[in-house]
Design an enzyme around this catalytic site. Structure first.
Site, short mmCIF file in Angstrom:
data_model
loop_
_atom_site.label_atom_id
_atom_site.label_comp_id
_atom_site.label_asym_id
_atom_site.label_seq_id
_atom_site.Cartn_x
_atom_site.Cartn_y
_atom_site.Cartn_z
N LYS A 70 0.84 -1.20 0.00
CA LYS A 70 0.00 0.00 0.00
C LYS A 70 0.87 1.25 0.00
O LYS A 70 1.86 1.33 0.74
CB LYS A 70 -0.90 -0.01 1.24
CG LYS A 70 -1.84 1.19 1.35
CD LYS A 70 -2.71 1.07 2.60
CE LYS A 70 -3.69 2.22 2.73
NZ LYS A 70 -4.58 2.07 3.90
N SER A 116 -9.29 1.99 3.05
CA SER A 116 -8.47 2.70 2.10
C SER A 116 -7.42 1.84 1.41
O SER A 116 -6.77 2.29 0.46
CB SER A 116 -7.76 3.86 2.82
OG SER A 116 -6.89 3.37 3.81
N SER A 163 -9.57 -0.06 7.41
CA SER A 163 -9.07 0.06 6.04
C SER A 163 -8.35 -1.15 5.49
O SER A 163 -8.02 -1.18 4.30
CB SER A 163 -8.15 1.29 5.92
OG SER A 163 -8.90 2.47 6.08
#
Length: 458
Positions: A74, A149, A173
């Site tokens: 990420k 996210s 997330s």
């Protein structure tokens, strides 16, 4: 192949790391233009690392349990030499000088970094179309939201672009994309995985966690990334490892507390979600677990405490940029981060005091049961281009309670909706009892075959 299967085949010299990498890069080239998983694909470095891994195998050396297995990162997590952009114009040229601790541990175990993955801007903004890179899309239906996210992490694992990925979780997330994409996502116990080298959103709510297609892969990945880091102020000096030790023990004799009020009265769920949760509970009961109803504070209370703490802490990070260059943020992130400017010190203190009471309430519930079962998302994934639906469904979840309390929480597929999109369930454990959490999740996975269910168009 799963991460476990790939690692075993590579170690046994039945699979070449170069062959695996070549196949994945071909798949990425074919599918990623539809899914927008990558912000930065480090193609040449990944190929070189695969060649090096193969040479080591030929020479009789295996670095660790993930030797030659690719991983996605990420893009709020540092990878040396690559930009850590946080999916934002603000940090477009921010080159990391060193690996984050979690990335370093993956490399030490032999994993190969493929590149940096899409996220919501600064892990808070939502799927935005006014940023330098487009938002990731759901491989079950690219017109739909993949959750966030850690959106690129979830979409990429589900689409088979890589077998495992790192995400972060401040209000759900890791578990949101796991829920929306039908994979396994774990928010570990607070402090179990170092956050050094990860761009912060909220100092006391942030966690780093693994996203994988199977429970066994998740346990293996946690074995690698967990451990005390004296340079992370939130790191916990607690025993780590052996998370897969009880995977095949089943659930007979375990006590599972079902938090029905989350989805029945606090935030009434879509009927398909409620039915799926009842099916999970019923299946585990038939396999020998005792199911009890339990109560904890309401979702509304948990959400309020999470919101005050997150907005306050995020404002301390973003306040200077929001004053100096507000136009360089996307609209969604700017709106959400600006709210922190209006939260008072008294609000933060009161939320922190209430947080301690909520931790004790969940601890009380877990004294009488081994694991909690509850909803993750209250709805199937909505369309990504419907801003009103994104705004309506995003807060309809039961993930933030366990960022507030710090307990480990795992989200995974509970079924598939009539619209062909994943439904989800969440399991929550005692602090540092991830092995028990994996044991329950593995029994559900085995009974329902969730590890074999993949997006049909992929």
């Amino acid at each position: 192949m799963t991460a476990v299967e790939a690692a075993r085949a590579i170690a046994a010299r039945e699979l070449s790391p170069v062959e695996l990498m070549t196949a994945l890069l071909e798949r990425i080239g074919r599918l990623d233009p539809k899914l927008n998983v990558f912000i930065r694909l480090d193609r040449d470095a990944a190929r070189d690392a695969a060649k090096a891994a193969e040479a080591e195998i030929v020479g009789g050396r295996v670095r660790g349990p993930l030797h030659g297995v690719p991983v996605g990162i990420k893009d709020i997590i540092d990878v040396a030499g690559l930009p850590t952009t946080c999916h934002s114009k603000i940090l477009a040229d921010n080159i990391a000088v060193a690996d984050a601790v979690c990335v370093s541990r993956l490399r030490g175990a032999g994993a190969i970094v493929l590149g940096k993955l899409s996220t919501h801007e600064f892990a808070i903004g939502g799927p935005s179309f006014d940023l330098p890179w487009p938002p990731a899309r759901n491989p079950w239906n690219p017109d739909h939201h993949p959750g966030g996210s850690s959106s690129g992490s979830g979409a990429g694992v589900a689409a088979g672009l890589f077998p495992m990925a790192l995400g972060s979780d401040t209000g759900g997330s890791v578990r949101n994309p796991a829920s929306a994409c039908g994979i396994v996502g774990l928010k570990p116990t607070y402090g179990l995985v170092s956050r050094r080298g990860v761009f912060p959103l909220s100092f006391t709510l942030d966690h780093v966690g693994p996203l994988t297609r199977t429970v066994a892969d998740n346990a293996l990945m946690l074995d690698v990334i967990a451990g005390y880091d004296p340079l992370d102020p939130g790191s916990a000096a607690a025993p780590a490892g052996h998370y897969a030790s009880g995977l095949e023990r089943g659930v007979r004799g375990l006590r599972i507390g079902f938090i029905r009020h989350f989805h029945e009265t606090d935030t009434p769920a879509d009927p398909e979600v409620g039915a799926a949760l009842e099916h999970v509970a019923g299946t585990l009961h038939r396999l020998g677990a005792e199911i009890r109803n339990v109560r904890v504070p309401s979702l509304e209370e948990f959400a309020a405490v999470n919101r005050v703490i997150l907005q306050s802490e995020a404002w301390t990070i973003h306040g200077p940029w929001l004053r100096e260059r507000p136009g360089d943020y996307g609209q969604l992130a700017r709106r959400r981060l600006m709210a922190g400017a209006f939260v008072g010190a008294g609000d933060y203190v009161q939320a922190s005091r209430r947080r301690l009471q909520m931790i004790e309430a969940v601890e009380d519930a877990l004294r009488d049961v081994d694991v909690l079962l509850c909803a993750s998302a209250m709805d199937p994934p909505c369309r990504i281009d419907k801003a009103d639906e994104i705004a309506r469904t995003y807060p309809r979840q039961a993930r933030t309670p366990f960022n507030v309390t710090g307990h480990p929480a795992l989200a995974m597929m509970a079924g598939i909706s009539t619209g062909g999109l994943p439904l989800s369930v969440q399991f929550v454990g005692r602090c540092f009892a991830e092995a028990t959490l994996f044991r329950v999740a593995r029994e559900w996975e085995r009974a329902a075959g969730t590890g074999e269910k993949h997006p049909p168009v992929m």
